[in-house]
Write a protein that holds these residues in place. Structure first.
Motif, PDB file in Angstrom:
ATOM      1  N   GLU A 323      -1.428 -71.161 -55.916  1.00 38.22           N
ATOM      2  CA  GLU A 323      -0.864 -71.579 -57.197  1.00 38.22           C
ATOM      3  C   GLU A 323      -1.935 -72.271 -58.052  1.00 38.22           C
ATOM      4  O   GLU A 323      -2.084 -71.978 -59.244  1.00 38.22           O
ATOM      5  CB  GLU A 323       0.300 -72.545 -56.951  1.00 38.22           C
ATOM      6  CG  GLU A 323       0.928 -73.110 -58.218  1.00 38.22           C
ATOM      7  CD  GLU A 323       1.999 -74.142 -57.914  1.00 38.22           C
ATOM      8  OE1 GLU A 323       3.070 -74.085 -58.519  1.00 38.22           O
ATOM      9  OE2 GLU A 323       1.740 -75.023 -57.064  1.00 38.22           O
ATOM     10  N   ASN A 326      -4.538 -69.729 -59.308  1.00 35.59           N
ATOM     11  CA  ASN A 326      -4.040 -68.941 -60.432  1.00 35.59           C
ATOM     12  C   ASN A 326      -3.993 -69.752 -61.719  1.00 35.59           C
ATOM     13  O   ASN A 326      -4.403 -69.280 -62.787  1.00 35.59           O
ATOM     14  CB  ASN A 326      -2.658 -68.390 -60.095  1.00 35.59           C
ATOM     15  CG  ASN A 326      -2.107 -67.518 -61.193  1.00 35.59           C
ATOM     16  OD1 ASN A 326      -1.325 -67.966 -62.028  1.00 35.59           O
ATOM     17  ND2 ASN A 326      -2.527 -66.252 -61.209  1.00 35.59           N
ATOM     18  N   GLU A 327      -3.520 -70.998 -61.614  1.00 34.43           N
ATOM     19  CA  GLU A 327      -3.381 -71.839 -62.798  1.00 34.43           C
ATOM     20  C   GLU A 327      -4.730 -72.236 -63.389  1.00 34.43           C
ATOM     21  O   GLU A 327      -4.889 -72.275 -64.608  1.00 34.43           O
ATOM     22  CB  GLU A 327      -2.601 -73.108 -62.450  1.00 34.43           C
ATOM     23  CG  GLU A 327      -1.116 -72.886 -62.208  1.00 34.43           C
ATOM     24  CD  GLU A 327      -0.404 -74.171 -61.839  1.00 34.43           C
ATOM     25  OE1 GLU A 327      -1.108 -75.198 -61.635  1.00 34.43           O
ATOM     26  OE2 GLU A 327       0.839 -74.151 -61.743  1.00 34.43           O
ATOM     27  N   ARG A 328      -5.706 -72.520 -62.559  1.00 34.64           N
ATOM     28  CA  ARG A 328      -6.967 -73.078 -63.033  1.00 34.64           C
ATOM     29  C   ARG A 328      -8.050 -72.036 -63.261  1.00 34.64           C
ATOM     30  O   ARG A 328      -8.985 -72.280 -64.017  1.00 34.64           O
ATOM     31  CB  ARG A 328      -7.463 -74.140 -62.038  1.00 34.64           C
ATOM     32  CG  ARG A 328      -6.545 -75.359 -61.994  1.00 34.64           C
ATOM     33  CD  ARG A 328      -6.815 -76.228 -60.783  1.00 34.64           C
ATOM     34  NE  ARG A 328      -5.837 -77.309 -60.725  1.00 34.64           N
ATOM     35  CZ  ARG A 328      -6.026 -78.531 -61.222  1.00 34.64           C
ATOM     36  NH1 ARG A 328      -7.163 -78.811 -61.852  1.00 34.64           N
ATOM     37  NH2 ARG A 328      -5.096 -79.445 -61.122  1.00 34.64           N
ATOM     38  N   GLY A 330      -7.118 -68.408 -63.134  1.00 33.29           N
ATOM     39  CA  GLY A 330      -6.516 -67.133 -63.472  1.00 33.29           C
ATOM     40  C   GLY A 330      -6.770 -66.057 -62.441  1.00 33.29           C
ATOM     41  O   GLY A 330      -6.804 -64.862 -62.758  1.00 33.29           O
ATOM     42  N   ARG A 331      -6.927 -66.487 -61.189  1.00 32.21           N
ATOM     43  CA  ARG A 331      -7.249 -65.542 -60.124  1.00 32.21           C
ATOM     44  C   ARG A 331      -6.109 -65.425 -59.143  1.00 32.21           C
ATOM     45  O   ARG A 331      -5.377 -66.381 -58.873  1.00 32.21           O
ATOM     46  CB  ARG A 331      -8.509 -65.995 -59.367  1.00 32.21           C
ATOM     47  CG  ARG A 331      -9.763 -66.032 -60.225  1.00 32.21           C
ATOM     48  CD  ARG A 331     -10.985 -65.711 -59.400  1.00 32.21           C
ATOM     49  NE  ARG A 331     -10.859 -64.397 -58.752  1.00 32.21           N
ATOM     50  CZ  ARG A 331     -11.837 -63.838 -58.036  1.00 32.21           C
ATOM     51  NH1 ARG A 331     -12.982 -64.472 -57.874  1.00 32.21           N
ATOM     52  NH2 ARG A 331     -11.652 -62.653 -57.483  1.00 32.21           N
ATOM     53  N   SER A 336     -10.347 -63.001 -53.884  1.00 32.32           N
ATOM     54  CA  SER A 336     -10.916 -64.334 -54.016  1.00 32.32           C
ATOM     55  C   SER A 336     -11.668 -64.719 -52.749  1.00 32.32           C
ATOM     56  O   SER A 336     -11.421 -64.165 -51.665  1.00 32.32           O
ATOM     57  CB  SER A 336      -9.821 -65.359 -54.303  1.00 32.32           C
ATOM     58  OG  SER A 336      -8.923 -65.446 -53.218  1.00 32.32           O
ATOM     59  N   ASP A 407     -14.410 -69.416 -54.554  1.00 29.80           N
ATOM     60  CA  ASP A 407     -13.469 -69.750 -55.624  1.00 29.80           C
ATOM     61  C   ASP A 407     -12.744 -71.066 -55.356  1.00 29.80           C
ATOM     62  O   ASP A 407     -12.338 -71.756 -56.294  1.00 29.80           O
ATOM     63  CB  ASP A 407     -12.447 -68.621 -55.788  1.00 29.80           C
ATOM     64  CG  ASP A 407     -13.101 -67.325 -56.238  1.00 29.80           C
ATOM     65  OD1 ASP A 407     -13.598 -67.282 -57.372  1.00 29.80           O
ATOM     66  OD2 ASP A 407     -13.120 -66.369 -55.441  1.00 29.80           O
TER      67      ASP A 407
END
Length: 450
Positions: A323, A326-328, A330-331, A336, A407
């Protein structure tokens, strides 16, 4: 006397040999329990014969080397030099021993039922060499009734009887690798015997080795003590893990709450959340009790609920990490690169048994992530029953260039040897399951607690 200690009796004679440190002690299983126990007894001037089926362990001990990070090689070399510690794979030498102590694994099956394979096989090995007058002690964690109902019938197959020809006891191990405050010799020993003579013998032996013994009324009571100790920890860890989830939804820092709560000088004991349970006891012991309780038609709802909460924590960590990724950034998980910090089950040890890090790695890879790890205590992941696919993977160096290639970094084990300030400075995203970054003052906007 009703404990067999009449002057000149075999029991009295063996007790005197224990008190004079003139007995030979056999320790079967030279792992995280057996090797520290053997070394402790050797330091007390007992002659210790260590038995193991792994010839590599035997060879290392006999050449004065150590394979456990918290056992100093110089100590083993000194005990070898004085003749107070010898290792062997030859179980025929059990006949030389006055006392035989079993420190073998008691894992779970895939169905989370007790796996007593090692206990049964070891008892059968002892049977072939059992002689009159020997004390046999089981230290492995297990359910109440194992020593009496599983071990004793095996040992009695040859015609010798417990309480008459040999003596059977149970004393739960209480090892805590990496704990600088307590060692084998300074931790009291709970002892239960199959009859008063066995209890007297076991109490006399351990009384010469540890700070003091705690005799209990039966084998079953001693077996229950170990389960109680670790279920207590399991339940309380589950409680704070659940509180972490609740407080997180309320935007409250659970670690801050725990630090404040422990200022109360009574009625509170701090436990801390984490990525899941590891080690050879806490993830396993509750299931030994729940399995045995079913025989008596007793439900163990509270214990089982705690196990479910703790077992679910790796999935919670992975969900939180993905989460945040994805939020920080966009992956998504697929494609990853994720760095796991620490695969040992606890800080400052090299023990990976039941480590939640392996479950986290498994879940990430199933979602398409590329996963590597760094652990200053574990250079290479050993073979494990649950995750053989990770065996042989090696720790990557914790350098700026290496860390920058991932990442996200997920802190699973908060070893003291890691420079967390550098980790935070070099990482794009840090998922901290141990609150170690905050403790070390290495806070930043891209550090996410999980």
């Amino acid at each position: 006397m009703d404990d067999g200690r009449k002057p000149g009796s075999p029991v009295a004679s063996l007790i005197e040999r224990f008190k004079a440190h003139q007995a030979t002690i056999g320790v079967i299983g030279l792992g995280y329990v057996g090797l520290p126990l053997g070394c402790t007894m050797g330091r007390k001037r007992f002659n210790v014969l260590g038995f193991d089926i792994d010839p590599a362990k035997v060879e290392q001990i006999n050449t004065g080397r150590s394979y456990l990070s918290h056992i100093d090689a110089q100590e083993i070399a000194g005990l070898r030099g004085s003749g107070h510690l010898t290792a062997t794979t030859d179980f025929r030498r059990l006949a030389e021993c006055d006392a035989i102590i079993l420190c073998v694994p008691t894992p779970l099956t895939r169905q989370r039922e007790p796996d007593l394979t090692f206990v049964i096989r070891t008892a059968e090995s002892i049977l072939s060499h059992l002689r009159r007058g020997q004390l046999v002690v089981l230290e492995s964690t297990t359910y109440p009734g194992t020593t009496r109902d599983v071990m004793r019938p095996i040992l009695e197959r040859g015609g010798l009887k417990s309480g008459r020809d040999f003596f059977l006891a149970y004393s739960p191990e209480r090892e805590d690798p990496g704990n600088a405050s307590f060692s084998t010799a300074t931790i009291p020993k709970v002892v239960g015997g199959d009859g008063p003579e066995a209890l007297s013998l076991a109490s006399a032996l351990y009384g010469e080795v540890v700070t003091h013994t705690v005799p209990v009324s039966s084998l079953e009571a001693a077996e229950a003590v170990k389960l109680t100790e670790n279920i207590f920890r399991s339940v309380n860890i589950a409680l704070v893990n659940e509180l972490k989830v609740v407080f997180e939804a309320m935007d409250i820092d659970v670690w801050e709450v725990i630090e404040a709560a422990k200022s109360k000088p009574f009625g509170y004991m701090p436990f801390y959340p984490g990525p899941g349970l590891g080690g050879h006891c806490i993830p396993i012991d509750p299931f030994y009790l729940t399995w045995k309780a079913r025989e008596f038609d007793v439900a163990t709802r509270f214990v089982e609920l705690a196990g479910e909460i703790n077992t679910a924590m790796p999935m919670r960590v992975v969900a939180r990490a993905l989460e945040a990724l994805n939020e920080r950034a966009g992956r998504a998980a697929k494609g990853s690169r994720m760095l796991i910090l620490g695969v040992a089950y606890k800080k400052n040890v090299d023990d990976t048994r039941e480590s939640p890090a392996f479950r986290i790695m498994e879940l990430l890879e199933k979602r398409g992530a590329e996963v590597e790890f760094h652990d200053p205590m574990v250079a290479e992941i050993p073979m494990t029953r649950e995750h053989p696919e990770f065996a042989g993977r090696r720790s990557v160096p914790l350098t700026k260039d290496v860390v920058a290639g991932f990442d996200a970094a997920i802190i699973c084990t908060d070893h003291d040897a890691v420079d967390y300030a550098n980790l935070v400075a070099w990482s794009r995203l840090v998922i901290d399951t141990r609150n170690v970054c905050a403790r070390m003052g290495a806070t930043a906007g891209h550090v996410v607690k999980a």
